[in-house]
Every structure is written in structure tokens, then in C-alpha cells.
Design a protein around this motif. Structure first.
Motif, PDB file in Angstrom:
ATOM      1  N   GLU A 158      56.443  34.960  37.546  1.00 55.10           N
ATOM      2  CA  GLU A 158      55.334  34.377  38.162  1.00 55.10           C
ATOM      3  C   GLU A 158      54.741  34.502  39.351  1.00 55.10           C
ATOM      4  O   GLU A 158      53.576  34.592  39.407  1.00 55.10           O
ATOM      5  CB  GLU A 158      55.958  32.780  38.134  1.00 55.10           C
ATOM      6  N   ALA A 159      55.772  34.790  40.541  1.00 52.83           N
ATOM      7  CA  ALA A 159      54.973  35.270  41.710  1.00 52.83           C
ATOM      8  C   ALA A 159      54.037  36.615  41.537  1.00 52.83           C
ATOM      9  O   ALA A 159      52.841  36.559  41.929  1.00 52.83           O
ATOM     10  CB  ALA A 159      55.903  35.276  42.622  1.00 52.83           C
ATOM     11  N   GLY A 160      54.616  37.444  40.957  1.00 51.12           N
ATOM     12  CA  GLY A 160      53.922  38.842  40.864  1.00 51.12           C
ATOM     13  C   GLY A 160      52.601  38.561  39.928  1.00 51.12           C
ATOM     14  O   GLY A 160      51.673  38.997  40.143  1.00 51.12           O
ATOM     15  N   PHE A 161      52.815  37.719  38.903  1.00 50.85           N
ATOM     16  CA  PHE A 161      51.648  37.512  38.107  1.00 50.85           C
ATOM     17  C   PHE A 161      50.526  36.985  38.853  1.00 50.85           C
ATOM     18  O   PHE A 161      49.309  37.330  38.800  1.00 50.85           O
ATOM     19  CB  PHE A 161      52.016  36.646  36.788  1.00 50.85           C
ATOM     20  N   GLY A 162      50.512  36.100  39.675  1.00 51.47           N
ATOM     21  CA  GLY A 162      49.646  35.210  40.584  1.00 51.47           C
ATOM     22  C   GLY A 162      49.065  36.251  41.425  1.00 51.47           C
ATOM     23  O   GLY A 162      47.984  36.335  41.783  1.00 51.47           O
ATOM     24  N   ARG A 163      50.024  37.235  41.949  1.00 49.85           N
ATOM     25  CA  ARG A 163      49.342  38.520  43.156  1.00 49.85           C
ATOM     26  C   ARG A 163      48.525  39.292  42.238  1.00 49.85           C
ATOM     27  O   ARG A 163      47.446  39.623  42.853  1.00 49.85           O
ATOM     28  CB  ARG A 163      50.462  39.093  43.675  1.00 49.85           C
ATOM     29  N   GLU A 164      48.942  39.479  40.839  1.00 49.54           N
ATOM     30  CA  GLU A 164      48.159  40.705  40.305  1.00 49.54           C
ATOM     31  C   GLU A 164      46.623  39.969  39.692  1.00 49.54           C
ATOM     32  O   GLU A 164      45.639  40.583  39.785  1.00 49.54           O
ATOM     33  CB  GLU A 164      48.820  41.096  38.900  1.00 49.54           C
ATOM     34  N   ILE A 165      46.727  38.618  39.554  1.00 47.78           N
ATOM     35  CA  ILE A 165      45.424  37.839  39.166  1.00 47.78           C
ATOM     36  C   ILE A 165      44.680  38.064  40.659  1.00 47.78           C
ATOM     37  O   ILE A 165      43.449  38.365  40.429  1.00 47.78           O
ATOM     38  CB  ILE A 165      45.649  36.275  38.980  1.00 47.78           C
ATOM     39  N   ALA A 166      45.048  37.993  41.579  1.00 47.44           N
ATOM     40  CA  ALA A 166      44.332  38.132  42.840  1.00 47.44           C
ATOM     41  C   ALA A 166      43.916  39.497  43.065  1.00 47.44           C
ATOM     42  O   ALA A 166      42.718  39.642  43.470  1.00 47.44           O
ATOM     43  CB  ALA A 166      45.078  37.543  43.978  1.00 47.44           C
ATOM     44  N   ARG A 167      44.780  40.430  42.721  1.00 47.76           N
ATOM     45  CA  ARG A 167      44.326  41.834  43.186  1.00 47.76           C
ATOM     46  C   ARG A 167      43.410  42.219  42.077  1.00 47.76           C
ATOM     47  O   ARG A 167      42.357  42.991  42.695  1.00 47.76           O
ATOM     48  CB  ARG A 167      45.667  42.737  42.989  1.00 47.76           C
ATOM     49  N   ARG A 168      43.334  41.893  41.097  1.00 52.90           N
ATOM     50  CA  ARG A 168      42.342  42.198  40.142  1.00 52.90           C
ATOM     51  C   ARG A 168      41.158  41.516  40.218  1.00 52.90           C
ATOM     52  O   ARG A 168      40.036  41.918  39.393  1.00 52.90           O
ATOM     53  CB  ARG A 168      42.705  42.362  38.637  1.00 52.90           C
TER      54      ARG A 168
END
Length: 201
Positions: A158-168
């Protein structure tokens, strides 16, 4: 676990994975409590080394005919040790939403009538392949400009998914809702459901 079992003396231990069956066997005393195993994935490979560690409990539950076939033909489980009980789903609760229900659900998530809404409901964990949802959101920018993907679920990723949304830069296309106790509004808001799993039961 052993202390817990001694205090409560259950009739059944329910296991969902072969490795936890091994733990269940270690906890048994004279075959009690009985060990019930549920087959979730009917495409599990059984290699020669697996035969030494495979333990499907004292009885096996399968939710579908395909899983029953796999249990008999691939896992070598005797038919009389298998009970098929389909997953219980309140189909009335998941009927097609009316126009008013769909609009109300969309407003709940800050979405408009003109948005194209796709939804994923499930864990953020292997083998769910949730990164594929981000690929869809990213690659469809030029073809489905008004796409919104609702993601209902939590888990180890979940945390990594949120970070990836922001990164992309996908914050305006992917809405991560976290754990939802009742995802009915997510289903009602959606035009399409997405199933990115690399494998599923």
C-alpha cells in the motif's frame, strides 16, 4: 498458538495455505482438532519435491468445480475428502446500480458523470499485480483523458503504491481509497472492473 488452543479447545483448524497446514499438524494432539484446508488457487504447480511436503489436512474445501478437479487430478486428493461449497455472495447487494445510485456513488469519491471510471477491489500484495493499474492509467492518457481508477484495498504494497502514484504523476487518474469495509459504492461508481492478478482462484 499451542497455548491458545489449550485454553479454547477448538473443533477445527482452518488453513488456507499448504505451509500453514504443516503448522496445523504440529499443533494437533491425537488428530485433534481436525485440520480443514481451503484450496484458493487451482493452478498451483506440484513439482516432485512438493510431494514430500504436501499436506492437505484432514478434509478439503473447494469453492468451485475447477478447484475440485485440480485437487483430485493434480494434487491426488481422494474425492471423499473434498467438499465443494461455493463462495457465499449476496447477489441482491451487487445488482446493477440505477443511474441515481451511480451518480451518488461517484459524488462520494469526487467524480463526475462524465468521468470514465474503472475499479479494482482487492489486496495490494503479490500476486495481485497492482502496478498494472498504474500502467493502464499512464498509457491511456492520450486515449481516455477522463479515466479515473478507483483502488479499494490495503496490504503490504500500500505505501509503495501511493509513492508510485505520486512519482508517475497519476494523482488525478488513480484514487487509492485504502481498506474499504464495504466496497459497494466503488462497484456502483464504476463503468468497468479491473482484474490485474497474475493468477487467481
Amino acid at each position: 498458538l499451542r497455548k491458545h488452543l489449550e485454553q479454547r479447545a477448538p473443533d477445527v483448524l482452518h488453513s488456507h495455505y499448504r505451509r500453514t497446514n504443516w503448522v496445523g499438524r504440529r499443533l494437533q494432539r491425537a488428530g485433534r482438532p481436525r485440520l480443514l484446508y481451503t484450496v484458493h488457487l487451482s493452478d498451483m504447480p506440484i513439482r516432485w519435491r512438493s510431494w514430500f511436503s504436501n499436506d492437505y489436512g484432514d478434509h478439503v474445501h473447494v469453492p468451485a468445480a475447477e478447484a475440485r478437479r485440480w485437487a483430485i487430478e493434480q494434487a491426488g486428493i481422494e474425492a471423499n475428502r473434498i467438499t465443494m461449497i461455493p463462495h457465499g455472495v449476496d447477489t441482491e447487494g451487487y445488482r446493477e446500480a440505477s443511474v441515481a445510485e451511480k451518480l451518488a456513488a461517484r459524488r462520494q469519491f469526487g467524480l463526475s458523470e462524465k468521468d470514465r471510471v474503472a475499479a479494482y477491489v482487492g489486496r495490494l500484495d503479490d500476486p495481485k499485480n497492482e502496478e498494472w493499474l498504474l500502467d493502464v492509467a499512464e498509457r491511456s492518457r492520450g486515449t481516455i483523458g477522463n479515466l479515473k481508477i478507483l483502488v479499494a484495498g490495503g496490504g503490504p504494497h500500500e505505501a509503495g503504491f501511493g509513492r508510485e502514484i505520486a512519482r508517475r504523476g497519476l494523482g488525478n487518474r488513480v484514487v487509492a481509497l485504502g481498506e474499504c469495509e464495504d466496497p459497494i459504492a466503488v462497484y456502483r461508481a464504476a463503468d468497468a472492473l479491473l482484474l490485474p492478478s497474475q493468477r487467481a482462484g
